[in-house]
Motif scaffolding. Structure first.
Motif, PDB file in Angstrom:
ATOM      1  N   GLN A 157       0.829  -1.193   0.000  1.00 63.22           N
ATOM      2  CA  GLN A 157       0.000   0.000   0.000  1.00 63.22           C
ATOM      3  C   GLN A 157       0.866   1.247   0.000  1.00 63.22           C
ATOM      4  O   GLN A 157       0.382   2.346  -0.232  1.00 63.22           O
ATOM      5  CB  GLN A 157      -0.854  -0.060   1.277  1.00 63.22           C
ATOM      6  CG  GLN A 157      -1.959   0.932   1.351  1.00 63.22           C
ATOM      7  CD  GLN A 157      -2.462   1.062   2.776  1.00 63.22           C
ATOM      8  OE1 GLN A 157      -2.193   0.210   3.634  1.00 63.22           O
ATOM      9  NE2 GLN A 157      -3.191   2.130   3.038  1.00 63.22           N
ATOM     10  N   GLY A 181       4.607   2.723  -1.445  1.00 61.11           N
ATOM     11  CA  GLY A 181       5.795   2.507  -2.258  1.00 61.11           C
ATOM     12  C   GLY A 181       7.049   2.446  -1.406  1.00 61.11           C
ATOM     13  O   GLY A 181       7.922   1.599  -1.611  1.00 61.11           O
ATOM     14  N   PRO A 192       8.304  -4.468  -6.202  1.00 63.24           N
ATOM     15  CA  PRO A 192       7.004  -4.463  -5.545  1.00 63.24           C
ATOM     16  C   PRO A 192       5.870  -3.880  -6.394  1.00 63.24           C
ATOM     17  O   PRO A 192       6.097  -2.965  -7.174  1.00 63.24           O
ATOM     18  CB  PRO A 192       7.244  -3.550  -4.328  1.00 63.24           C
ATOM     19  CG  PRO A 192       8.709  -3.504  -4.134  1.00 63.24           C
ATOM     20  CD  PRO A 192       9.319  -3.718  -5.446  1.00 63.24           C
ATOM     21  N   ASP A 247       2.691  -1.677  -6.292  1.00 65.34           N
ATOM     22  CA  ASP A 247       2.110  -0.653  -5.433  1.00 65.34           C
ATOM     23  C   ASP A 247       0.596  -0.646  -5.645  1.00 65.34           C
ATOM     24  O   ASP A 247       0.106  -0.130  -6.644  1.00 65.34           O
ATOM     25  CB  ASP A 247       2.727   0.704  -5.793  1.00 65.34           C
ATOM     26  CG  ASP A 247       2.427   1.763  -4.741  1.00 65.34           C
ATOM     27  OD1 ASP A 247       1.493   1.559  -3.938  1.00 65.34           O
ATOM     28  OD2 ASP A 247       3.128   2.789  -4.721  1.00 65.34           O
ATOM     29  N   SER A 297       6.273  10.008   2.628  1.00 66.90           N
ATOM     30  CA  SER A 297       5.272   9.013   2.234  1.00 66.90           C
ATOM     31  C   SER A 297       4.009   9.190   3.064  1.00 66.90           C
ATOM     32  O   SER A 297       4.077   9.307   4.292  1.00 66.90           O
ATOM     33  CB  SER A 297       5.819   7.601   2.455  1.00 66.90           C
ATOM     34  OG  SER A 297       4.758   6.667   2.500  1.00 66.90           O
ATOM     35  N   ALA A 299       1.278   6.904   3.172  1.00 71.13           N
ATOM     36  CA  ALA A 299       0.839   5.649   3.785  1.00 71.13           C
ATOM     37  C   ALA A 299       1.804   5.191   4.874  1.00 71.13           C
ATOM     38  O   ALA A 299       1.402   4.867   5.993  1.00 71.13           O
ATOM     39  CB  ALA A 299       0.710   4.564   2.707  1.00 71.13           C
ATOM     40  N   TYR A 320      10.840  10.731   7.741  1.00 69.92           N
ATOM     41  CA  TYR A 320      10.871   9.566   6.861  1.00 69.92           C
ATOM     42  C   TYR A 320      11.097  10.083   5.449  1.00 69.92           C
ATOM     43  O   TYR A 320      10.322  10.890   4.940  1.00 69.92           O
ATOM     44  CB  TYR A 320       9.554   8.786   6.952  1.00 69.92           C
ATOM     45  CG  TYR A 320       9.453   7.743   5.869  1.00 69.92           C
ATOM     46  CD1 TYR A 320       9.947   6.466   6.072  1.00 69.92           C
ATOM     47  CD2 TYR A 320       8.907   8.054   4.627  1.00 69.92           C
ATOM     48  CE1 TYR A 320       9.899   5.513   5.064  1.00 69.92           C
ATOM     49  CE2 TYR A 320       8.847   7.113   3.615  1.00 69.92           C
ATOM     50  CZ  TYR A 320       9.341   5.847   3.834  1.00 69.92           C
ATOM     51  OH  TYR A 320       9.300   4.917   2.838  1.00 69.92           O
ATOM     52  N   GLU A 372      12.251   9.362   1.236  1.00 71.59           N
ATOM     53  CA  GLU A 372      12.444   8.438   0.118  1.00 71.59           C
ATOM     54  C   GLU A 372      13.518   8.940  -0.829  1.00 71.59           C
ATOM     55  O   GLU A 372      14.149   8.163  -1.531  1.00 71.59           O
ATOM     56  CB  GLU A 372      11.110   8.197  -0.586  1.00 71.59           C
ATOM     57  CG  GLU A 372      10.133   7.513   0.364  1.00 71.59           C
ATOM     58  CD  GLU A 372       8.811   7.118  -0.263  1.00 71.59           C
ATOM     59  OE1 GLU A 372       8.496   7.615  -1.350  1.00 71.59           O
ATOM     60  OE2 GLU A 372       8.099   6.309   0.361  1.00 71.59           O
ATOM     61  N   ARG A 400      15.707   0.190  -7.447  1.00 72.35           N
ATOM     62  CA  ARG A 400      14.836  -0.028  -8.595  1.00 72.35           C
ATOM     63  C   ARG A 400      13.395   0.310  -8.232  1.00 72.35           C
ATOM     64  O   ARG A 400      12.708   1.035  -8.929  1.00 72.35           O
ATOM     65  CB  ARG A 400      14.925  -1.490  -9.040  1.00 72.35           C
ATOM     66  CG  ARG A 400      14.406  -1.749 -10.437  1.00 72.35           C
ATOM     67  CD  ARG A 400      14.355  -3.240 -10.715  1.00 72.35           C
ATOM     68  NE  ARG A 400      13.218  -3.851 -10.066  1.00 72.35           N
ATOM     69  CZ  ARG A 400      13.176  -5.116  -9.635  1.00 72.35           C
ATOM     70  NH1 ARG A 400      14.222  -5.881  -9.759  1.00 72.35           N
ATOM     71  NH2 ARG A 400      12.094  -5.592  -9.067  1.00 72.35           N
ATOM     72  N   ALA A 401      12.976  -0.229  -7.086  1.00 73.91           N
ATOM     73  CA  ALA A 401      11.612   0.040  -6.642  1.00 73.91           C
ATOM     74  C   ALA A 401      11.408   1.533  -6.426  1.00 73.91           C
ATOM     75  O   ALA A 401      10.380   2.089  -6.788  1.00 73.91           O
ATOM     76  CB  ALA A 401      11.311  -0.752  -5.372  1.00 73.91           C
ATOM     77  N   HIS A 414       8.910   4.413  -8.130  1.00 72.99           N
ATOM     78  CA  HIS A 414       7.909   4.954  -7.213  1.00 72.99           C
ATOM     79  C   HIS A 414       7.970   6.467  -7.079  1.00 72.99           C
ATOM     80  O   HIS A 414       6.966   7.128  -6.907  1.00 72.99           O
ATOM     81  CB  HIS A 414       8.076   4.294  -5.844  1.00 72.99           C
ATOM     82  CG  HIS A 414       7.260   4.934  -4.774  1.00 72.99           C
ATOM     83  ND1 HIS A 414       5.886   4.907  -4.797  1.00 72.99           N
ATOM     84  CD2 HIS A 414       7.611   5.611  -3.667  1.00 72.99           C
ATOM     85  CE1 HIS A 414       5.431   5.545  -3.732  1.00 72.99           C
ATOM     86  NE2 HIS A 414       6.448   5.980  -3.044  1.00 72.99           N
TER      87      HIS A 414
END
Lengths: 701, 701
Positions: free
Chosen positions: A318, A320, A361, A363, B173, B175, B224, B226, B261-262, B266
């Motif tokens: 849920q 990323g 993953p 998303d 993020s 979520a 947090y 990314e 990569r993810a 994202h």
């Protein structure tokens, strides 16, 4: 006196599932150590006979209380002893005379209490043996067999709910073990057995676990260790678990030096090198958990029935960011996060048109609240992908959507066969309970879910340890010599060469002229090395000269080495000077065999030179082992990429190194009675394969 | 148009604590994204004016609903925009015209949605700038200022209890951030601010955190991340936190390649090398938490007011095994577990006579149930020991003894000033609540408690980053050349030598005879190296010949190098051959400067040869830095023991290497506008100190 093993095994079974239990020194105060087992046995509905013994009472809680062991109406299957240490030996003798064959000893004041305690414990063990009584303890908090409501324990664990379940848990620590047992309960997983070994004066960790792991109601074995003395028994247990297809999860404390110091002051158990312990238990398929949280995380994933067949992890998330974090962790713990096949991508695109090519993953965002099929189809598609072996679904909170989500997960479960784990951060209690009730493992932190999935993959992919690794043909049993101590290099080399180990060619020159002749004979550059049974480390006295290819050099080298040895170690017996053809190789290994006090013959390999000294980049296996096990040793090395060729150097032949290790392991196993230590250092590996340049072999009578 | 920074800062303050809030596109359905902020603002008792805007309604929940922005009775301090992406720019323009200066944009469909979305986001940013509206978002779930009941958010977090507390939390993020916020609540710690940056079209992580961390009600900052684009802003934030004495705890995902990569799929944020990020944030005192659990564990320990002044950990434990495990972990994470002083041992012996000399960990067993002073005195004695800076008390279950234990811990708290943590495994809820209420951090797993204590120690021991590291005198600003591309070795060397970098002596020979003359002049063995602006990696074309000390060798070497270069790279412009005195040194380092797109000039040091290639044993710092920071780089290296001398080699002078790094960092900082890349490889370090043997410098106009 002795007893045959089948008898002992049967007696242990009686201890674990007794039809009657005598409580020696029973108290009517159920808060006390000697009252608590009575309380637990009564409250939990133990169906056998409970026989309290204490001259102070005539009855306790409605049970007849007997004044003495002699006065008991029967030879109970089990006695619980909760007396001061000084009275325990006497009590055990009386049990023996009464025909009571098993006892759990709560009493402390034995091996854990210094030298005096150790003496007492030794006497206790001897007394028990003579009296034919099998002991659990002393200094233990007893055990629980939850299937049969046997609560021969004073552990706090028994105060709460204790529904029986598929886990067998044996712990050397009472306090820590109780904590772990309580955590198992908190998770809603069930303990079938919970045993505390205490000081192991008689029954040990491995023997106890061996006795319970065969119970068909047990699916997973878990152990907490502080030290072990009988490596063979642990290896037998690990093999038995492999045979039964039941994972054995072990936590052992004492990884580092300060830990070892603390352990030394805490337990009398032999301190085995943690690196050796770690390598050997993994060799036999044990899953090692680094702490109690990881143990619980592994238990949760192995309590559900699905197993993984490979290391491909699919992630549906849920968030990323959470997906990135889990993918990172996956890579660190040996999983892969494969890109998805075209078919899977097409299926995902069909449910998530807005997202284009869907990676891994996946998303799924939070939109599945409105469109449940988004989550269902994503996870089912992931699990259907041939490169995916296990999946993790990450979500958070969703307090208002627990029921629909549980429905989604049950549907996914019905439509798939591969394992999947749910990571639900800040999950409502109902979500966690609901998933566990459906046999779906659930975690509350992403990295921990990944680690559990990795354990599942590791377990699924492990090669079964071959029951008897085949010995390489032509491997000699044992050299004919009867000598002990450090062996002459030429002889040691020839034995190893016979066993198929590629030793660099070396001959002993007993004079300067002899050295010249040997050099001429070899017709190539040579190294000269001092040879003496009193000089194991030749380089320390500057006793090696490399790469000589002229007569003058040989002569002056010979004289220099003899001179250096006489100066540095005037009392050393000098055998002469080795004339050894120069070996070639761009990779330097160290290989060795040591006799471990717990596990026996251990083969080591690592990178040599500065790397072994500063990085300690070495790995171990218990001898003997087969070629694929040998091969796997090279993968263990952190610098293993060196073997593939770096900085323009060619790759070396891993198979050839593996063959060396494999043969050495069988030779070492055959030599177990006599080999005390073997150092092959350095072993140079070039394009022609490995060549052992120097060896030190120490034998004992 | 532009606005001055103080204005912007004041406007951001208004955004965070608005006296009135317009909700554009408000819904009467409080379950919807555009209804939820209204619900939260009303339910949580926001004291300002709430102004819903939607032509569909005349009122929502008793509030007047306005048909348009123009129709609003005032220029609200803040607007919340919950409209489809296509309408957002138009809306922001209208806000500007109305005089509304700040907006939170929930709407998705911008940068996160491919190229079209990126174009729209760029337009949004430009529109906002022109309209003088400061934006949070888009694609964010808004923010909470719990002190003033401002709930400009649709986050699920706001559905539960949200008492204000000392933590400022900013997340990229939505979520994952919501999950972390919920975990903070679960722990009973309080969030004062909770902000989600979303796509950061305007306000960034660092600017937002900078605006809230100065609030005196905030004690700890947590973030947090990314990805980041503005390294300078992050460094300024970190320095501000150091200045304020408030810990800044960051979790950043994307450590590994699959994670990267993810992340790439994202987020559009620039992917900074994680190793550089990690080194730089630590350089400026940031505490990095590897995941959300560790972040929470750190928050818990920093929410209590006590700080540690050193790394000495005292452990009091009910289980010897748990003590061993914690001591192990302590060693792994940089704490020490000191043996106790004689005075402490005497005090401990006085309360625990049976246990003889009491070590650390102190095994208090379970007897403190009967004798509470056992625990109290043990822990107080530990904390009074001058070598102990922080203590952990380990216990488990004790369901029946929560109240007395809470009393014990409160007494310990009153009698001591140093921090202590409780690890209570399988703790009853009342125990955890009680300890937190008393400001005593509590953990449910031993290793996690140790990690939190380590963070406390690390924070307590960190050197404040000097606000302006002093430049070494004589460091040149910038070489006078105007060239770009790879610089000639002789010139590059001379500039670096001027800056105090110890370059090996090298001169350029433009002919064979010239080379002979230069060799004669140097009067020692030399190396010959091809020199060409088109050949940065000389060894790749075999363009280096070492250790020549005779004329014939110089001549044939010269010719061979020219020949090799012509064969390998026929188009390369050849400047000649470098004649360089052979450098000596038994330690090989690689040192470099790179221009990081996020953090600017980054200095790297590592071990050379096989180690840099296979182990990647390198570390980084942002330039410029002072000498002690330079010194600390060497400690970062896993193989740093090599510097102390291994395998019979002498130690090298760490101070001399640090001086080189320090000077290089200042030179690099001064060169920032022009230096694109600098490689000093190898740098040989011998007894005479370091000597840079080869350098490649690339400048740009």
């Amino acid at each position: 006196m002795t007893y045959a093993n089948p008898d002992r095994r049967e007696t242990i079974s009686r201890l674990l599932n007794p039809k009657s239990i005598a409580v020696i020194g029973a108290s009517s105060d159920f808060g006390k150590v000697n009252g608590r087992p009575l309380k637990h046995l009564i409250e939990k509905g133990y169906a056998g006979r409970i026989l309290p013994v204490n001259p102070k009472y005539e009855e306790i809680a409605g049970l007849v209380c007997y004044p003495s062991i002699e006065a008991l109406p029967e030879a109970a299957d089990l006695a619980i002893i909760a007396l001061p240490a000084a009275h325990v030996c006497d009590c055990v003798e009386k049990l023996g005379r009464k025909g009571i064959r098993t006892a759990v000893i709560f009493s402390s004041g034995f091996g854990e209490m210094g030298d005096e305690g150790k003496v007492l414990e030794k006497r206790l063990a001897e007394t028990a043996k003579a009296a034919r009584v099998i002991l659990l303890g002393p200094n233990c908090l007893g055990f629980v067999n939850a299937f049969d409501n046997v609560y021969a324990t004073f552990s706090q664990y028994a105060d709460g709910e204790t529904g029986a379940g598929p886990i067998a848990f044996v712990t050397q620590s009472g306090a820590f073990g109780t904590a772990i047992a309580a955590l198992v309960r908190q998770r809603g997983l069930g303990l079938g057995y919970f045993l505390n070994t205490g000081n192991q004066a008689d029954l040990s960790f491995a023997e106890l676990m061996m006795a319970i792991v065969e119970d068909p109601r047990i699916k997973v074995a878990a152990g907490y260790l502080e030290g072990i003395t009988d490596g063979d028994a642990l290896v037998r247990l690990a093999r038995k678990c492999q045979e039964l297809g039941k994972p054995l999860i072990l936590t052992k404390v004492g990884r580092m030096s300060s830990g070892a110091r603390a352990a030394a002051s805490h337990t009398g158990a032999l301190a085995v090198s943690d690196a050796v312990f770690d390598a050997v238990v993994r060799q036999y398929g044990v899953l090692r958990a680094r702490n109690e949280e990881q143990m619980l995380d592994m238990l949760e994933v192995f309590c559900q029935p699905r197993r993984a067949c490979g290391s491909g992890l699919g992630i549906a998330t849920q968030s990323g960011g959470a997906g990135v974090m889990m993918a990172d962790r996956a890579e660190e713990v040996g999983l892969t996060v494969p890109e998805l096949g075209a078919a899977t991508q097409a299926r995902l695109a069909a449910v998530m048109p807005a997202f284009g090519a869907a990676g891994n993953p996946v998303d799924v965002t939070g939109q599945f609240v409105a469109r449940p099929e988004l989550l269902t189809e994503s996870v089912v598609s992931l699990l259907d992908d041939p490169d995916i072996d296990v999946a993790i679904v990450w979500l958070q909170l969703m307090t208002a959507h627990v029921e629909p989500l549980l429905g989604i997960f049950r549907e996914i479960q019905q439509r798939t066969v591969k394992p999947f784990l749910v990571c639900w951060v800040a999950a409502p209690d109902a979500a966690i309970k609901g998933l566990r009730a459906a046999d779906i493992p659930v975690y509350t932190a992403g990295e921990r879910a990944v680690e559990a999935a990795a354990a599942l993959a590791r377990y699924g992919m492990q090669r079964k340890t071959s029951e008897d690794a085949v010995s390489p043909s032509g491997s000699p049993a044992c050299p004919g010599t009867t000598g002990s101590g450090m062996q002459p290099t030429v002889e040691a080399s020839s034995w190893l060469r016979e066993a198929g180990i590629p030793m660099a060619h070396a001959r002993l020159a007993e004079s300067e002229d002899h050295a010249v002749a040997l050099w001429r004979d070899s017709a190539r550059p040579v190294a000269l090395k001092i040879e003496s049974p009193d000089i194991p480390h030749k380089t320390e006295i500057d006793g090696v000269i490399l790469n000589i290819d002229d007569e003058a050099g040989i002569r002056s080298g010979y004289r220099a080495l003899i001179e250096r040895a006489r100066t540095a170690m005037p009392d050393a017996r000098l055998s002469g000077v080795l004339v050894q053809e120069m070996a070639e190789g761009h990779v330097e290994l160290v290989i060795g065999v040591q006799r471990d006090p717990v596990f026996g013959m251990i083969v080591m390999v690592g990178f040599g030179g500065i790397l072994v000294e500063v990085l300690k980049d070495v790995t171990f296996r218990r001898a003997p082992f087969d070629r694929s096990e040998a091969y796997s040793m090279l993968d263990d090395l952190r610098m293993s990429r060196i073997l593939d060729g770096v900085r323009g150097k060619p790759a070396v032949d891993r198979e050839a190194i593996s063959l060396l290790l494999f043969r050495l392991s069988h030779w070492a196993a055959a030599m177990e009675p006599r080999l005390s230590e073997l150092d092959l250092n350095p072993v140079l590996v070039g394009e022609a394969g490995p060549s052992v340049v120097d060896c030190v072999m120490i034998l004992e009578e």
